[in-house]
Design an enzyme around this catalytic site. Structure first.
Site, mmCIF file in Angstrom:
data_model
loop_
_atom_site.group_PDB
_atom_site.id
_atom_site.type_symbol
_atom_site.label_atom_id
_atom_site.label_comp_id
_atom_site.label_asym_id
_atom_site.label_seq_id
_atom_site.Cartn_x
_atom_site.Cartn_y
_atom_site.Cartn_z
ATOM 1 N N ASN A 1 -9.764 -4.745 -6.245
ATOM 2 C CA ASN A 1 -9.068 -5.328 -7.393
ATOM 3 C C ASN A 1 -8.405 -6.606 -6.890
ATOM 4 O O ASN A 1 -7.416 -6.552 -6.171
ATOM 5 C CB ASN A 1 -8.019 -4.347 -7.934
ATOM 6 C CG ASN A 1 -7.164 -4.972 -9.025
ATOM 7 O OD1 ASN A 1 -7.469 -6.056 -9.526
ATOM 8 N ND2 ASN A 1 -6.075 -4.301 -9.394
ATOM 9 N N GLU B 1 -2.668 5.573 -8.711
ATOM 10 C CA GLU B 1 -2.022 4.548 -7.890
ATOM 11 C C GLU B 1 -0.508 4.689 -8.001
ATOM 12 O O GLU B 1 0.109 4.146 -8.934
ATOM 13 C CB GLU B 1 -2.420 3.154 -8.384
ATOM 14 C CG GLU B 1 -3.898 2.878 -8.307
ATOM 15 C CD GLU B 1 -4.181 1.387 -8.290
ATOM 16 O OE1 GLU B 1 -4.826 0.937 -7.344
ATOM 17 O OE2 GLU B 1 -3.721 0.666 -9.206
ATOM 18 N N GLY C 1 0.825 -2.552 -2.677
ATOM 19 C CA GLY C 1 1.222 -3.814 -2.052
ATOM 20 C C GLY C 1 2.429 -3.679 -1.130
ATOM 21 O O GLY C 1 3.028 -4.670 -0.741
ATOM 22 N N GLU D 1 0.712 -2.853 -13.063
ATOM 23 C CA GLU D 1 1.204 -4.224 -13.251
ATOM 24 C C GLU D 1 1.097 -4.629 -14.723
ATOM 25 O O GLU D 1 1.937 -5.364 -15.240
ATOM 26 C CB GLU D 1 0.424 -5.186 -12.335
ATOM 27 C CG GLU D 1 0.838 -4.983 -10.874
ATOM 28 C CD GLU D 1 -0.229 -5.306 -9.847
ATOM 29 O OE1 GLU D 1 -1.219 -5.975 -10.175
ATOM 30 O OE2 GLU D 1 -0.048 -4.870 -8.681
ATOM 31 N N LYS E 1 -6.851 -8.804 -8.546
ATOM 32 C CA LYS E 1 -5.652 -9.195 -9.304
ATOM 33 C C LYS E 1 -5.768 -10.683 -9.691
ATOM 34 O O LYS E 1 -6.877 -11.145 -9.961
ATOM 35 C CB LYS E 1 -4.388 -8.864 -8.508
ATOM 36 C CG LYS E 1 -4.420 -7.402 -8.033
ATOM 37 C CD LYS E 1 -3.131 -6.883 -7.492
ATOM 38 C CE LYS E 1 -3.312 -5.412 -7.131
ATOM 39 N NZ LYS E 1 -2.070 -4.776 -6.709
ATOM 40 N N SER F 1 -2.273 0.456 -0.988
ATOM 41 C CA SER F 1 -2.335 0.158 0.447
ATOM 42 C C SER F 1 -3.504 0.847 1.155
ATOM 43 O O SER F 1 -3.385 1.256 2.311
ATOM 44 C CB SER F 1 -1.001 0.484 1.129
ATOM 45 O OG SER F 1 0.044 -0.279 0.542
ATOM 46 N N HIS G 1 -3.417 -0.557 -15.470
ATOM 47 C CA HIS G 1 -2.831 -0.822 -14.158
ATOM 48 C C HIS G 1 -1.310 -0.904 -14.306
ATOM 49 O O HIS G 1 -0.803 -1.435 -15.296
ATOM 50 C CB HIS G 1 -3.395 -2.118 -13.575
ATOM 51 C CG HIS G 1 -3.111 -2.257 -12.115
ATOM 52 N ND1 HIS G 1 -1.881 -2.632 -11.650
ATOM 53 C CD2 HIS G 1 -3.874 -2.024 -11.023
ATOM 54 C CE1 HIS G 1 -1.907 -2.632 -10.319
ATOM 55 N NE2 HIS G 1 -3.107 -2.262 -9.912
HETATM 56 P P1 13P Z 1 -2.892 -2.796 -2.654
HETATM 57 O O1 13P Z 1 -4.162 -2.225 -2.101
HETATM 58 O O2 13P Z 1 -2.691 -4.231 -2.339
HETATM 59 O O3 13P Z 1 -1.716 -1.915 -2.333
HETATM 60 O O4 13P Z 1 -3.047 -2.746 -4.259
HETATM 61 C C1 13P Z 1 -3.411 -1.574 -4.875
HETATM 62 C C2 13P Z 1 -3.747 -1.839 -6.293
HETATM 63 O O5 13P Z 1 -2.882 -2.109 -7.103
HETATM 64 C C3 13P Z 1 -5.156 -1.814 -6.685
HETATM 65 O O6 13P Z 1 -5.302 -1.810 -8.059
#
Ligand code: 13P
Length: 251
Positions: A9, A167, A173, A97, A11, A213, A95
């Site tokens: 992903n 997640e 992150g 976010e 982003k 992560s 997601h």
């Molecule tokens: P990270 O792998 O950077 O922690 O992000 C996870 C994520 O949000 C994937 O959708």
């Protein structure tokens, strides 16, 4: 047997030129699609390059979001119908976010899931609790409620083909991965919830990813867990060698 599915992903990162460079670097190095499904979820402006690459490679392509109406006066939104027509396979929805920054509700996510199936694509449905919810010991109820709401009104056949991504927000992150046991425990609870809502076969078929992560160093341990069928990976999916190490985790 459920086929493993590792999805990057990106982003809000990479422009079309950077996408092209990434694709050049992974060319011919993906695992066979009948072994592991390799997916990249990218910003809408990069999808064209990915779709062209996917036509003669084992890569599958995901959008990171779409609207729940097929077309119309919705300035700035992305049409699921157009995504499907251009050759996109999956759409990531829900997601954390998007739920957090853009105030997407369970109801929006459910409408998007229906729009995705209506347009012959498949959803990657994200769920996950905050640190506060986990510390209160309410994470399973929280996640199961998110899944129930997202799947409302979908058929068993549709849910069988869906991908669910667990997640935990506190692991995104942050470099702080849920332990493989914590991830397994929640992925199992999600599968049990699907069994309760539908039936045993649907629960056996639905693929559940862990995200937060994930990196080449921990992917194997996570993938060894019985209810973890894949990973949804942010940071570690953006560098070609790292993405290749993730999708080729069986080697
Ligand atoms: P990270 O792998 O950077 O922690 O992000 C996870 C994520 O949000 C994937 O959708």
């Amino acid at each position: 047997m459920r086929k493993p599915i590792i999805a990057g992903n990106w982003k809000m990162n990479k422009n079309p030129e950077e996408t092209q460079e990434f694709l050049e670097a992974i060319k011919g190095k993906l695992p066979a699609a009948d072994q592991v499904e390799s997916v990249i979820a990218a910003p809408a402006i990069d999808l064209n390059a990915l779709v062209w690459f996917s036509k003669d490679s084992d890569l599958k392509v995901a959008a990171e979001n779409c609207y729940f109406e097929d077309e119309g006066a919705f300035t700035g939104e992305t049409s699921p119908k157009a995504l499907s027509e251009m050759g996109v396979d999956y759409v990531v929805i829900g997601h954390s976010e998007r739920r957090g920054y853009f105030h997407e509700t369970d109801e929006d996510i459910n409408k998007k899931a229906k729009a995705i199936f209506r347009n012959n694509m498949l959803p990657i449905i994200c769920c996950g609790e905050s640190l506060e919810t986990r510390e209160a010991g309410k994470q399973t109820d929280w996640v199961v409620a998110q899944i129930k709401a997202a799947l409302a009104g979908l058929t068993a056949e549709e849910v069988s083909k869906s991908v669910i991504a667990y997640e935990p927000i506190w692991a995104i992150g942050t470099g702080k991965t849920a332990s493989a046991d914590q991830a397994q425990e929640m992925c199992h609870a999600i599968r049990e919830a699907v069994k309760g809502l539908y039936n045993e076969q649907t629960a056996e078929n639905v693929r559940i990813q862990y995200g937060g992560s994930v990196k080449p160093a921990n992917v194997k341990e996570l993938m060894a867990k019985p209810d973890i069928d894949g990973g949804l990976v942010g940071g570690a999916s953006m560098v070609p060698d790292s993405f290749l190490a993730l999708v080729n985790y069986q080697n």
